[in-house]
Design an enzyme around this catalytic site. Structure first.
Site, short mmCIF file in Angstrom:
data_model
loop_
_atom_site.label_atom_id
_atom_site.label_comp_id
_atom_site.label_asym_id
_atom_site.label_seq_id
_atom_site.Cartn_x
_atom_site.Cartn_y
_atom_site.Cartn_z
N ASP A 1 1.31 6.80 15.49
CA ASP A 1 2.27 5.85 14.82
C ASP A 1 3.18 5.26 15.83
O ASP A 1 3.35 5.81 17.05
CB ASP A 1 3.12 6.82 14.09
CG ASP A 1 2.36 7.76 12.89
OD1 ASP A 1 1.47 7.11 12.26
OD2 ASP A 1 2.62 8.94 12.90
N ASP B 1 -1.81 2.80 12.48
CA ASP B 1 -1.39 4.10 11.74
C ASP B 1 0.17 3.48 11.20
O ASP B 1 0.56 2.42 11.07
CB ASP B 1 -1.33 5.19 12.44
CG ASP B 1 -1.68 6.51 11.90
OD1 ASP B 1 -1.36 6.23 10.37
OD2 ASP B 1 -2.48 7.39 12.10
N ASP C 1 6.53 7.82 10.52
CA ASP C 1 6.20 8.98 9.84
C ASP C 1 6.71 10.19 10.30
O ASP C 1 7.16 10.52 11.49
CB ASP C 1 4.56 9.33 9.86
CG ASP C 1 3.70 8.15 9.09
OD1 ASP C 1 4.54 7.33 8.79
OD2 ASP C 1 2.41 8.45 9.24
N ARG D 1 4.78 2.71 1.01
CA ARG D 1 5.41 3.71 1.62
C ARG D 1 6.72 3.45 2.43
O ARG D 1 6.72 3.08 3.56
CB ARG D 1 4.34 4.38 2.90
CG ARG D 1 3.02 4.68 2.43
CD ARG D 1 2.16 5.17 3.66
NE ARG D 1 0.98 5.91 3.17
CZ ARG D 1 -0.05 6.36 3.99
NH1 ARG D 1 0.22 6.35 5.21
NH2 ARG D 1 -1.13 6.70 3.36
#
Length: 822
Positions: A133, A178, A182, A231
């Site tokens: 990420d 990715d 997160d 998201r």
């Protein structure tokens, strides 16, 4: 359609493709508010300049090994390029600070694990290839991320001419990069503020799975979310606070409150968010705020949010009541857009407005700005061909592996360098000439894309000896300023510069004579036909609908091509085998891809050990987004090498859903058995035989080779074990199997709680006939009818890294005395 014949040469000057309104108001406070209140990072501590990825990791490793609790500030004053991540692991009191607009990580993510009191500020982080990420938090507390810019790329990332509907682990599109930010597991007290997140399929995932529902307590405020898929964030469990953010051009869904989460959502602006598609879990239409993709709903407490040109769920009433305990002030939603566009992102900590964010806006006055600019610059393009001229380096363009050099983009010597020009206007639609004005010290192949469609895959651009030349193509453009043009270099070549792109009638005759002749290629048509009969496209792809023969398509598909299955149920009455000799290659996989809800139904089969559904004995295949159900034995026997099985479901088969074992019984050594297969994001569930005791979820057993891996898979409510890695003495030991982020739940029983006659282990990791050190990381065993993880007699040092579970009828860890537990 006829070609455009431009009369007036129009130059679009850098920085005016988009207009951003500035309001006359005082600089807002950038003080820390929210759940991370009290975070100080390395403030007042030692300062060190970052010089390389290795140097930064050495600093952090030294801090960890020597248990140093002192304060550390790592400053970044340049771009650091590479691949991998900075490992901020098991440390505390650290700040990562970018200086001015210079602090940049290109291809390098920041991974914060089991750490506390961390600040990340004024950093630009981008192009982090999966599984890294841009910023990832795991089991970390008191973290403040502020005034950063995080981005990857959205669209046809891998250059295969299409945008994958979901993922492509062979190197493209959704799973190429990715997430941007997160937050997983037991992370707590986090604030994300004044940060610009853009151009990514995956944005911010809070909770790695539906069982990861810790109360993380995260505040998101004054951030910009632009040109994303979903998201923003996806929030599982616990409580969170989301206020004064600006969301623009989010394709699927915005804030996803799921798995019982309670979110306070106030004073935000949503513009062009949502596609309105209905989520099949709870019936919410995908839009700015809703609950999607999970078994349990989430909740929201909403106030003063603006929805502009959005689709889907746009709630104005609350489904819960949640107020954070800390003090804060909320700006009126009507002022949020101007505020965050002016002050979010890097280089703004001093309150300056350097206009680094030019968020696309359907209501902006970009066309007016372009027109006024063009009239004042009319004469500057008189030496070029007639037509609209677009400078290559406009501030709203994306440039990868290149730098702005005067009025041109100068590319680094690296494959897949590109510039993507957004919002390119044409005087009319249809067949139009597009001319690239470029220079190069050597010839090079280049991919040209227009509005996501590949016009030329390997167009040859000739060496120009450093002088500017032109190369022209005929393409289809739309009228107006919504065209997107991508110029992507396919080889590592030095000395390439792109000056401008001319939209209109060709280049000047004096300069095109040394270039290759014009191409007559046009935008490729979509390969995902919805025809009711089998079709083949010119590039070798095959599109099927229910009733067509999948088996025939499998026999005829070429390496590098795809069998597309349109939505529907494909009823098949006998096993079909993808033969060992039917294979692709490492660079050209053969693919089977479901478009929508696709089921291959073998339910007409009788229960018999010879009645498998699909036998994949070939190599280099990618099977994506299909459900395989009702087979008389295994849903799939995976017996080939180097295959990818992704986003697939194996349901209600009469033996194991997916088994990894040999098909050719004469193969008697591990080197001949199925190897190097990746099973990712797959579900195997409710597989049951008539005796209610033998069907597992997944079974890499008996004759499985080396290098097989399961990632993000679930095995639930199968009548025997979730995973079975059994061996026999007469065949010998199998290869090491690796697991990451997998979940075994409810095996050995039905969903209503009735027990089967099977063993009911979550993970059966071998037996006493062979010693095989399997590796499991971040795996869970929940509510299985026997043990969570059992060695079953396997004497090897099985690795169990952060493996957890609950509710199993017997032991969580059984006969794993030699296991290495981390």
């Amino acid at each position: 359609m006829k070609k455009v014949s431009g009369i007036l040469a129009i130059v679009v000057v850098v920085g005016v493709l988009f207009a951003v309104t500035s309001s006359l108001f005082a600089t807002p406070s950038f003080d820390l508010v929210g759940f991370a209140k009290g975070t100080t990072g390395g403030s007042g501590g030692e300062e060190v300049k970052a010089t390389s990825l290795d140097q930064v990791n050495d600093l952090l490793n030294d801090k960890k090994k020597n248990d140093k609790t002192g304060k550390l500030i790592i400053k970044f004053d340049k771009k650091i390029k590479g691949e991998g991540k900075i490992d901020c692991k098991e440390v505390e009191n650290v700040s990562f600070i970018g200086e001015g607009t210079k602090g940049e990580l290109d291809g390098i993510g920041l991974n914060i694990v089991k750490s506390e009191n961390i600040i990340v500020q004024n950093m630009k982080i981008h192009y982090t290839k999966a599984p890294v990420d841009c910023i990832g938090l795991e089991n970390s507390k008191q973290v403040w991320i502020d005034h950063c810019e995080l981005y990857n790329e959205i669209g046809d990332v891998n250059g295969d001419g299409k945008v994958d509907s979901k993922g492509d682990t062979s190197g493209g599109d959704v799973d190429y990069y990715d997430g941007l930010l997160d937050v997983k597991k037991d992370s707590q007290n986090v604030t994300i503020s004044w940060t610009y997140m853009h151009d990514s399929f995956k944005t911010s995932l809070v909770g790695s799975s539906d069982s990861d529902t810790s109360d993380r307590k995260i505040t998101f405020h004054h951030n910009v979310y632009e040109n994303l898929r979903s998201r923003t964030p996806s929030y599982r469990g616990g409580t969170g606070h989301i206020f004064n953010n600006y969301y623009v051009n989010v394709e699927y869904s915005g804030i996803n409150s799921r798995m019982g989460a309670k979110l306070r959502i106030e004073g935000n602006v949503f513009q062009n968010v949502g596609d309105g598609e209905t989520d099949d879990k709870h019936g919410y239409d995908r839009g700015p705020i809703g609950t999607y993709y999970s078994d349990e709903k989430g909740f929201w407490d909403v106030s003063d949010n603006i929805f502009d040109n959005c689709k889907g769920s746009q709630p104005t009433s609350s489904t819960c009541s949640f107020k954070p305990s800390y003090s804060y002030s909320v700006d009126k939603a009507s002022s949020v857009k101007d505020t965050v566009l002016k002050y979010a992102g890097v280089g703004k900590l001093d309150g300056s407005d350097n206009s680094s964010i030019a968020a696309s806006d359907s209501s902006s006055s970009s066309s007016d700005s372009s027109s006024s600019d063009s009239s004042s610059n009319d004469s500057s393009s008189s030496d070029s061909a007639s037509g609209s001229v677009h400078e290559a380096e406009a501030s709203t363009n994306k440039i990868k592996y290149g730098e702005v050099d005067g009025d041109v983009v100068a590319f680094d010597s690296k494959k897949d360098a590109y510039v993507e020009m957004k919002k390119v206007n044409s005087n009319s639609s249809g067949s139009t000439q597009i001319t690239f004005v470029y220079s190069s010290n050597s010839s090079f192949p280049c991919e040209i894309k227009v509005n996501g469609s590949t016009v030329e895959k390997e167009a040859e651009f000739a060496s120009t000896g450093g002088s500017m030349k032109e190369k022209t193509f005929t393409v289809d453009l739309d009228s107006g300023s919504d065209n997107k043009i991508k110029f992507k270099i396919r080889e590592a070549v030095s000395g390439v510069k792109l000056d401008k792109v001319i939209i209109g009638d060709g280049g000047s005759s004096s300069s095109t004579s040394s270039s290759s002749t014009s191409s007559s290629s046009t935008s490729s048509s979509s390969s995902s036909s919805t025809s009711s009969s089998s079709t083949s496209s010119s590039d070798g792809d095959i599109t099927l609908s229910a009733g067509d023969s999948i088996e025939d398509a499998v026999k005829n598909i070429k390496a590098g091509s795809t069998i597309y299955l349109n939505s529907g149920t494909y009823k098949v009455s006998k096993t079909f085998v993808i033969e060992e000799g039917n294979k692709g290659s490492s660079g050209k996989l053969k693919k089977i891809e479901g478009k929508g809800d696709v089921t291959i139904d073998f339910s007409s089969m009788s229960e018999n050990s010879s009645n498998r559904g699909i036998v994949l004995d070939g190599s280099y295949w990618h099977v994506y987004n299909v459900t395989i159900k009702g087979a008389g034995d295994n849903g799939m026997l995976l017996s080939g090498d180097n295959n990818i099985i992704e986003e697939c479901t194996f349901r209600e088969n009469h033996d194991t859903g997916l088994q990894l074992s040999r098909y050719n019984t004469s193969y008697d050594s591990v080197s001949e058995w199925p190897s190097n297969n990746l099973i990712k994001n797959c579900l195997s569930t409710e597989n049951i035989d008539s005796g209610r005791e033998d069907a597992d979820g997944f079974a890499p057993k008996l004759t499985a080779g080396e290098g097989n891996k399961f990632v993000d898979c679930r095995a639930e409510y199968n009548c025997d074990d979730g995973w079975d890695l059994y061996t026999k003495s007469d065949t010998g030991k199998i290869g090491v199997v690796k697991f990451e982020n997998c979940v075994a739940e409810g095996n050995g029983k039905f969903r209503d709680g009735e027990e089967t006659k099977g063993d009911g282990n979550g993970y059966k990791l071998g037996d006493d006939t062979a010693s095989v050190a399997h590796e499991l990381k971040n795996c869970q065993a929940i509510d299985n009818n026997k043990h969570g993880f059992t060695g079953n007699g396997n004497p090897a040092k099985i690795i169990l890294d952060n493996c957890t579970g609950s509710g199993n009828a017997e032991k969580l860890f059984d006969r794993l005395d030699n296991a290495v537990k981390k």
